[in-house]
Design a protein around this motif. Sequence first.
Motif, PDB file in Angstrom:
ATOM      1  N   GLY A 103       0.813  -1.206   0.000  1.00 33.91           N
ATOM      2  CA  GLY A 103       0.000   0.000   0.000  1.00 33.91           C
ATOM      3  C   GLY A 103       0.847   1.257   0.000  1.00 33.91           C
ATOM      4  N   SER A 104       1.946   1.231   0.747  1.00 33.67           N
ATOM      5  CA  SER A 104       2.858   2.380   0.764  1.00 33.67           C
ATOM      6  C   SER A 104       3.482   2.599  -0.609  1.00 33.67           C
ATOM      7  CB  SER A 104       3.952   2.167   1.815  1.00 33.67           C
ATOM      8  OG  SER A 104       3.392   1.995   3.100  1.00 33.67           O
ATOM      9  N   SER A 105       3.815   1.497  -1.289  1.00 26.65           N
ATOM     10  CA  SER A 105       4.388   1.600  -2.626  1.00 26.65           C
ATOM     11  C   SER A 105       3.384   2.217  -3.604  1.00 26.65           C
ATOM     12  CB  SER A 105       4.830   0.225  -3.121  1.00 26.65           C
ATOM     13  OG  SER A 105       5.364   0.294  -4.423  1.00 26.65           O
ATOM     14  N   LEU A 106       2.121   1.773  -3.531  1.00 27.90           N
ATOM     15  CA  LEU A 106       1.089   2.344  -4.393  1.00 27.90           C
ATOM     16  C   LEU A 106       0.889   3.826  -4.111  1.00 27.90           C
ATOM     17  CD1 LEU A 106      -1.669  -0.432  -4.427  1.00 27.90           C
ATOM     18  CD2 LEU A 106      -0.103   0.173  -6.257  1.00 27.90           C
ATOM     19  N   THR A 107       0.881   4.180  -2.815  1.00 28.89           N
ATOM     20  CA  THR A 107       0.684   5.580  -2.442  1.00 28.89           C
ATOM     21  C   THR A 107       1.834   6.443  -2.956  1.00 28.89           C
ATOM     22  OG1 THR A 107      -0.486   4.867  -0.440  1.00 28.89           O
ATOM     23  CG2 THR A 107       0.286   7.143  -0.509  1.00 28.89           C
ATOM     24  N   ALA A 108       3.066   5.958  -2.781  1.00 30.60           N
ATOM     25  CA  ALA A 108       4.229   6.713  -3.256  1.00 30.60           C
ATOM     26  C   ALA A 108       4.188   6.891  -4.768  1.00 30.60           C
ATOM     27  CB  ALA A 108       5.511   6.001  -2.836  1.00 30.60           C
ATOM     28  N   CYS A 109       3.819   5.831  -5.486  1.00 32.25           N
ATOM     29  CA  CYS A 109       3.732   5.912  -6.938  1.00 32.25           C
ATOM     30  C   CYS A 109       2.646   6.896  -7.365  1.00 32.25           C
ATOM     31  CB  CYS A 109       3.454   4.532  -7.522  1.00 32.25           C
ATOM     32  SG  CYS A 109       3.397   4.482  -9.325  1.00 32.25           S
ATOM     33  N   VAL A 183      -7.321   3.486 -10.121  1.00 35.35           N
ATOM     34  CA  VAL A 183      -6.870   2.089  -9.969  1.00 35.35           C
ATOM     35  C   VAL A 183      -6.067   1.937  -8.678  1.00 35.35           C
ATOM     36  CG1 VAL A 183      -5.331   0.329 -10.889  1.00 35.35           C
ATOM     37  CG2 VAL A 183      -6.907   1.502 -12.412  1.00 35.35           C
ATOM     38  N   HIS A 184      -5.115   2.834  -8.471  1.00 39.34           N
ATOM     39  CA  HIS A 184      -4.304   2.793  -7.252  1.00 39.34           C
ATOM     40  C   HIS A 184      -5.173   3.005  -6.010  1.00 39.34           C
ATOM     41  CE1 HIS A 184      -0.079   3.606  -9.148  1.00 39.34           C
ATOM     42  NE2 HIS A 184      -0.729   2.633  -9.738  1.00 39.34           N
ATOM     43  N   LEU A 188      -5.804   0.430  -2.899  1.00 38.04           N
ATOM     44  CA  LEU A 188      -5.561   0.817  -1.503  1.00 38.04           C
ATOM     45  C   LEU A 188      -6.787   0.550  -0.645  1.00 38.04           C
ATOM     46  CD1 LEU A 188      -3.617   4.171  -2.007  1.00 38.04           C
ATOM     47  CD2 LEU A 188      -2.694   2.020  -1.119  1.00 38.04           C
ATOM     48  N   ILE A 189      -7.985   0.792  -1.194  1.00 39.12           N
ATOM     49  CA  ILE A 189      -9.217   0.506  -0.450  1.00 39.12           C
ATOM     50  C   ILE A 189      -9.348  -0.990  -0.201  1.00 39.12           C
ATOM     51  CG2 ILE A 189     -11.738   0.573  -0.569  1.00 39.12           C
ATOM     52  CD1 ILE A 189     -11.463   3.193  -2.126  1.00 39.12           C
ATOM     53  N   ILE A 190      -9.013  -1.799  -1.217  1.00 38.29           N
ATOM     54  CA  ILE A 190      -9.072  -3.261  -1.046  1.00 38.29           C
ATOM     55  C   ILE A 190      -8.086  -3.715   0.026  1.00 38.29           C
ATOM     56  CG2 ILE A 190      -8.622  -5.470  -2.187  1.00 38.29           C
ATOM     57  CD1 ILE A 190      -9.608  -4.162  -4.788  1.00 38.29           C
ATOM     58  N   LEU A 191      -6.878  -3.168  -0.010  1.00 42.45           N
ATOM     59  CA  LEU A 191      -5.877  -3.521   1.008  1.00 42.45           C
ATOM     60  C   LEU A 191      -6.344  -3.109   2.390  1.00 42.45           C
ATOM     61  CD1 LEU A 191      -2.559  -2.519  -0.804  1.00 42.45           C
ATOM     62  CD2 LEU A 191      -3.383  -4.824  -0.354  1.00 42.45           C
ATOM     63  N   ALA A 192      -6.928  -1.911   2.502  1.00 38.93           N
ATOM     64  CA  ALA A 192      -7.427  -1.454   3.798  1.00 38.93           C
ATOM     65  C   ALA A 192      -8.529  -2.373   4.297  1.00 38.93           C
ATOM     66  CB  ALA A 192      -7.940  -0.016   3.687  1.00 38.93           C
ATOM     67  N   GLY A 193      -9.441  -2.774   3.397  1.00 40.76           N
ATOM     68  CA  GLY A 193     -10.494  -3.700   3.794  1.00 40.76           C
ATOM     69  C   GLY A 193      -9.955  -5.043   4.252  1.00 40.76           C
ATOM     70  N   SER A 194      -8.920  -5.526   3.552  1.00 42.34           N
ATOM     71  CA  SER A 194      -8.308  -6.806   3.936  1.00 42.34           C
ATOM     72  C   SER A 194      -7.659  -6.721   5.315  1.00 42.34           C
ATOM     73  CB  SER A 194      -7.270  -7.217   2.895  1.00 42.34           C
ATOM     74  OG  SER A 194      -7.847  -7.340   1.620  1.00 42.34           O
ATOM     75  N   PHE A 394     -15.501  -2.502   2.327  1.00 39.55           N
ATOM     76  CA  PHE A 394     -14.385  -1.799   1.701  1.00 39.55           C
ATOM     77  C   PHE A 394     -13.845  -2.590   0.509  1.00 39.55           C
ATOM     78  CE2 PHE A 394     -14.458  -0.367   6.102  1.00 39.55           C
ATOM     79  CZ  PHE A 394     -14.376   1.008   5.954  1.00 39.55           C
ATOM     80  N   VAL A 395     -13.782  -3.914   0.651  1.00 44.40           N
ATOM     81  CA  VAL A 395     -13.290  -4.754  -0.449  1.00 44.40           C
ATOM     82  C   VAL A 395     -14.226  -4.670  -1.644  1.00 44.40           C
ATOM     83  CG1 VAL A 395     -12.767  -7.121  -1.153  1.00 44.40           C
ATOM     84  CG2 VAL A 395     -12.056  -6.312   1.104  1.00 44.40           C
ATOM     85  N   TYR A 396     -15.550  -4.738  -1.387  1.00 37.66           N
ATOM     86  CA  TYR A 396     -16.515  -4.628  -2.484  1.00 37.66           C
ATOM     87  C   TYR A 396     -16.424  -3.263  -3.159  1.00 37.66           C
ATOM     88  CZ  TYR A 396     -18.860  -8.965  -1.114  1.00 37.66           C
ATOM     89  OH  TYR A 396     -19.144 -10.273  -0.850  1.00 37.66           O
ATOM     90  N   LEU A 397     -16.305  -2.211  -2.349  1.00 37.24           N
ATOM     91  CA  LEU A 397     -16.167  -0.869  -2.906  1.00 37.24           C
ATOM     92  C   LEU A 397     -14.908  -0.765  -3.759  1.00 37.24           C
ATOM     93  CD1 LEU A 397     -16.930   2.131  -3.124  1.00 37.24           C
ATOM     94  CD2 LEU A 397     -15.699   2.508  -0.965  1.00 37.24           C
TER      95      LEU A 397
END
Length: 469
Positions: A103-109, A183-184, A188-194, A394-397
């Motif tokens: 998630g940090s990598s996606l945010t930085a990108c 997309v990113h 991140l929302i999916i990761l947060a939900g997980s 969150f995962v569904y969203l």
Amino acid sequence: MDTEISFFRKIVTGETAFQKKIRKEILPILADLRLAILLLLVIAVFSISGTLLEQGQSLEFYQSNYPEHPALFGFLTWRVLVFIGLDHVYRTWWFLSLLVLFGSSLTACTFTRQLPTLKSARRWVYYEQPKQFKNIALSAELTTGSLTALEPLLKKRHYLVFQEGNKLYARRGIIGKIGPIIVHASMLIILAGSIIGSITGFTAQEMVPGGNIFQVKNILDAGQFSESRIPKDWAVKVNRFWIDYDPEGRIDQFYSDLSVLNQQGEEVDRKTIHVNEPLHYQGVTFYQADWGIAALRVRVNKSPVFRLPMAPLDTGGQGRIWGTWIPIKPDFSAGVSVLTRDLKGTVLVYDGKGQLVSTVREGMSTEVDGVTLFIDEVVGSTGLQIKADPGIPFVYLGFGLLMISVIMSYVSHSQIWALKEGDRLYIGGKTNRAKVTFEREIVAILDELNDREDNNSLSLGNLSENPQS
């Protein structure tokens, strides 16, 4: 006073240096596409292992199914599973750390690449010299045409047009630049939900006979902060459990009629569940997962009805059979055995010597070893899988946004520049995808410009020949 100012200046300088180090050294590493791909592959591998290996089972289960001799694949034993945490991979600290790092990598990108790209795409820059068009792969130089004629042609094709004097810039498909950012964000929302589901959710399993009331106790797997999710102020009653069979005697579907009871024993919710149709209550979901036979209600001669528990027997993989022993003398010195395979209500009765005496259905009786045995009811038990996962919305969203954003990302971002220099009109353009289609579009625009110029010339020629008109 000077000392205090110097002290605070050092603090500020230290923070600035630290931020500078993050921006110049850490962010480029996090934003590296190779790191993101590597993390995604590692997460995928361990996610697959969590699917293939049973999760949340007892230590005895893993000792039985993953012995040390012989070890599965030569190395996979119960000790390895438990030590690494592959028995609850989705809740281990290292798996959650991988999710956070990804998630940090996606945010930085997103902040170092995607947002600056979007910001750059939203700016319009005019080409002010003819030589600039030579750097564009798709460009043309016309001796006819004008910006006034070009602008409506571009607007007809849904371009956003900016014009200043003899310069023109047009763009279309800015949504294609927004797509990767969403997309990113969706990932991140999916990761947060997980992560939320892993640390606050739980999984339980209960085998409950019909007519019994139970609370969730048999927790198989739970997150570090799941205690508040486990219901304590309400219970569930299994009003009835039954199985429907097809004409060939195979199980078609099994059902559980469930009631949710508050602390006063009042029914606050009720639903009949079956496979793929669970009960949801206060964030806890009850799934129909299994079934069994709990007990047998019988009478011997004129005795009152008594309920005997039935236990599953080891058949060596030849099917499921439940059995019980029924005493026929007050001192328990003699008895008969009863076996059954399902909830159709048919039981097999064996005498004290182990000989099959008869086959009896519910509500019927048989003579065995000098007594009359009445079979009143075969009591079934429902197997319920119970889950709470606050991260699911969150995962569904996230997945919904991901599907939309992937479609957005396929929209071409096209740009067109034009410059009127004397009697020359310079036109050039570029796009990030569907380049053949874009080339055809540019050719069509040039053809329309030529057609308009020819029509204008024809009109002017008619006027010069007939000045009176």
